[in-house]
Write an enzyme that holds these catalytic residues in place. Structure first.
Site, PDB file in Angstrom:
ATOM      1  N   GLY A  13       0.668  -1.451   0.191  1.00 46.64           N
ATOM      2  CA  GLY A  13      -0.591  -0.145   0.097  1.00 46.64           C
ATOM      3  C   GLY A  13       0.474   1.648  -0.160  1.00 46.64           C
ATOM      4  O   GLY A  13       0.444   2.098   0.363  1.00 46.64           O
ATOM      5  N   GLY A  16      -0.073   4.385  -1.091  1.00 47.74           N
ATOM      6  CA  GLY A  16      -1.306   5.936  -0.069  1.00 47.74           C
ATOM      7  C   GLY A  16      -0.537   6.182   0.652  1.00 47.74           C
ATOM      8  O   GLY A  16       0.036   7.051   0.342  1.00 47.74           O
ATOM      9  N   GLN A  17      -2.155   7.297   1.396  1.00 46.71           N
ATOM     10  CA  GLN A  17      -1.744   8.300   1.657  1.00 46.71           C
ATOM     11  C   GLN A  17      -0.881   8.145   3.076  1.00 46.71           C
ATOM     12  O   GLN A  17       0.322   8.643   3.022  1.00 46.71           O
ATOM     13  CB  GLN A  17      -2.647   8.943   2.752  1.00 46.71           C
ATOM     14  CG  GLN A  17      -3.053   9.732   3.548  1.00 46.71           C
ATOM     15  CD  GLN A  17      -3.921  10.347   4.484  1.00 46.71           C
ATOM     16  OE1 GLN A  17      -5.083   9.384   4.789  1.00 46.71           O
ATOM     17  NE2 GLN A  17      -3.849  11.482   5.256  1.00 46.71           N
ATOM     18  N   ASN A  58      -0.680  -7.186  -5.739  1.00 44.66           N
ATOM     19  CA  ASN A  58      -1.878  -7.579  -4.579  1.00 44.66           C
ATOM     20  C   ASN A  58      -2.029  -8.247  -3.419  1.00 44.66           C
ATOM     21  O   ASN A  58      -2.060  -9.074  -3.806  1.00 44.66           O
ATOM     22  CB  ASN A  58      -3.300  -7.792  -5.696  1.00 44.66           C
ATOM     23  CG  ASN A  58      -4.294  -6.994  -5.347  1.00 44.66           C
ATOM     24  OD1 ASN A  58      -4.661  -7.413  -4.200  1.00 44.66           O
ATOM     25  ND2 ASN A  58      -5.459  -7.223  -6.692  1.00 44.66           N
ATOM     26  N   TYR A 148     -16.119  -0.747   7.220  1.00 42.51           N
ATOM     27  CA  TYR A 148     -14.966  -0.608   7.721  1.00 42.51           C
ATOM     28  C   TYR A 148     -14.410  -1.255   8.846  1.00 42.51           C
ATOM     29  O   TYR A 148     -13.413  -1.949   9.279  1.00 42.51           O
ATOM     30  CB  TYR A 148     -15.087   0.667   7.467  1.00 42.51           C
ATOM     31  CG  TYR A 148     -12.954   0.821   7.517  1.00 42.51           C
ATOM     32  CD1 TYR A 148     -12.291   0.379   6.556  1.00 42.51           C
ATOM     33  CD2 TYR A 148     -13.194   2.126   8.825  1.00 42.51           C
ATOM     34  CE1 TYR A 148     -10.774   1.369   6.907  1.00 42.51           C
ATOM     35  CE2 TYR A 148     -11.387   2.287   8.231  1.00 42.51           C
ATOM     36  CZ  TYR A 148     -10.610   2.069   8.141  1.00 42.51           C
ATOM     37  OH  TYR A 148      -9.298   2.401   8.706  1.00 42.51           O
ATOM     38  N   LYS A 152     -11.947  -3.956  10.378  1.00 42.43           N
ATOM     39  CA  LYS A 152     -10.900  -3.570  11.174  1.00 42.43           C
ATOM     40  C   LYS A 152     -11.178  -4.328  12.914  1.00 42.43           C
ATOM     41  O   LYS A 152      -9.722  -4.826  13.189  1.00 42.43           O
ATOM     42  CB  LYS A 152     -10.877  -2.246  11.600  1.00 42.43           C
ATOM     43  CG  LYS A 152     -10.288  -1.113  10.392  1.00 42.43           C
ATOM     44  CD  LYS A 152      -8.873  -1.759   9.605  1.00 42.43           C
ATOM     45  CE  LYS A 152      -8.298  -0.727   8.527  1.00 42.43           C
ATOM     46  NZ  LYS A 152      -6.878  -1.725   8.680  1.00 42.43           N
TER      47      LYS A 152
END
Ligand code: SER
Length: 325
Positions: A13, A16-17, A58, A148, A152
């Site tokens: 990832g 990403g941010q 992935n 979500y 989590k």
């Protein structure tokens, strides 16, 4: 049992941010060649691609990750690939597939390749209706009502299971909303606290998708990056919890955030048009008790709201002048 040294790191990832900044921080600390950035399909920045190994893979294709673990002799993974709360509500199937099946693939790899460390962020989204909203404790009710949040909570439990059953050294933190200027977040409820800065610099106004009174815990990205690295290097024998530790920077409502921006951009205007994310925001805590993280591994955020505002606006202005935003 003595902890194994962290040498060859993979960030899943990485475009990403969090990943885009964590990868660069880890490269600085551990050497460019020792930190493999893994993206799924988004084009990486030149900086990310050129400063060290970059690969596409992935987490839902276990073999693609496994091959990279072998190729680079990886001993540590930061697993950041996830579908956030807003996107998750639009596509619950995808949220489950990425956040659960993808996580299980990475946990299996961590177990089978005997990794030294696996870091998996969790979120304030594990909390929900029934959780105390003020100074939310480490140990409390985890009954979220977003997909979500469900993934989590289940993810935290699954990580703990791999630790207990197979000794996988997996650790996590429950991040609040993360604010940054380098890479925008995608599809989260707390994204308004990032977008507000971009719009303040670009247009001087912002239409906010949650109400003015909405209060959530937040953190500035440099603190989140330190959080990743400090938790990775924490003494495992001192960790009372594994997945996952409450952490926070500060809490504010949108009015307080806008007022902080107005100290730098006095003419800044905010209007309000709440959407489906209001309900999600209302189900999450106003503030977080992160005493356990402070006690167990010395978690200490550095930024205040106004300190973050000054840094965000300074950097976004530079990007705006260069035509990058
Ligand atoms: N920032 C995330 C979101 O809003 C919460 O972890 O979905």
């Amino acid at each position: 049992m003595a902890e194994r040294e962290v040498k060859n790191i993979m960030v899943i990832g990485a475009v990403g941010q969090i990943g885009s900044e964590l990868t660069m921080a880890l490269r600085e600390k551990y050497g460019n060649d020792n930190v493999v950035a893994v993206g799924r399909k988004t084009k990486p920045s030149d900086e990310l691609r050129d400063s060290g190994p970059f690969e596409f893979a992935n987490c839902n294709d276990k073999e693609s990750i496994e091959n990279l673990v072998k190729k680079y002799d990886i001993d540590t993974i930061h697993h950041l690939a996830a579908i956030l709360s807003g996107t998750g509500e639009a596509n619950p199937e995808l949220a489950w597939k990425v956040n659960m099946d993808g996580l299980k693939n990475v946990l299996d790899i961590a177990r089978d390749y005997k990794l030294a460390r696996l870091i998996v962020p969790s979120s304030i989204a594990v909390f929900g209706p029934g959780t105390p909203l003020q100074n939310t404790p480490q140990q409390t009710i985890l009954r979220p009502n977003t997909i979500y949040g469900v993934t989590k909570v289940a993810g935290e439990l699954l990580c703990d299971y791999y630790f207990e059953k197979w000794g996988v050294d997996v650790r996590g933190m429950r991040f609040p909303g993360l604010i940054s200027y380098k890479t925008p977040p995608g599809g989260g409820t707390t994204d308004y606290a990032v977008a507000i800065y971009y719009e303040a610099v670009k247009t001087g106004k912002y239409e906010c998708f949650v109400e003015e009174r909405t209060t959530l815990p937040m953190m500035y990205m440099p603190d989140a990056i330190n959080c990743h690295i400090d938790l990775q290097n924490a003494d495992g024998s001192k960790l009372r919890y594994r997945n996952a530790y409450n952490v926070t920077g500060f809490s504010f409502d949108v009015k307080t955030l806008a007022d902080s921006i107005r100290k730098v951009i006095p003419e800044f205007e905010v209007t309000y048009k709440p959407d489906f994310r209001q309900k999600i925001a209302d189900s999450w805590p106003d503030s977080i008790d992160d005493t356990a993280a402070k006690e167990d591994w010395g978690w200490t955020p550095e930024y205040s709201l106004d300190g973050m505002t000054e840094d965000m606006i300074k950097n976004l202005r530079i990007m705006h002048e260069k035509g990058e935003i």
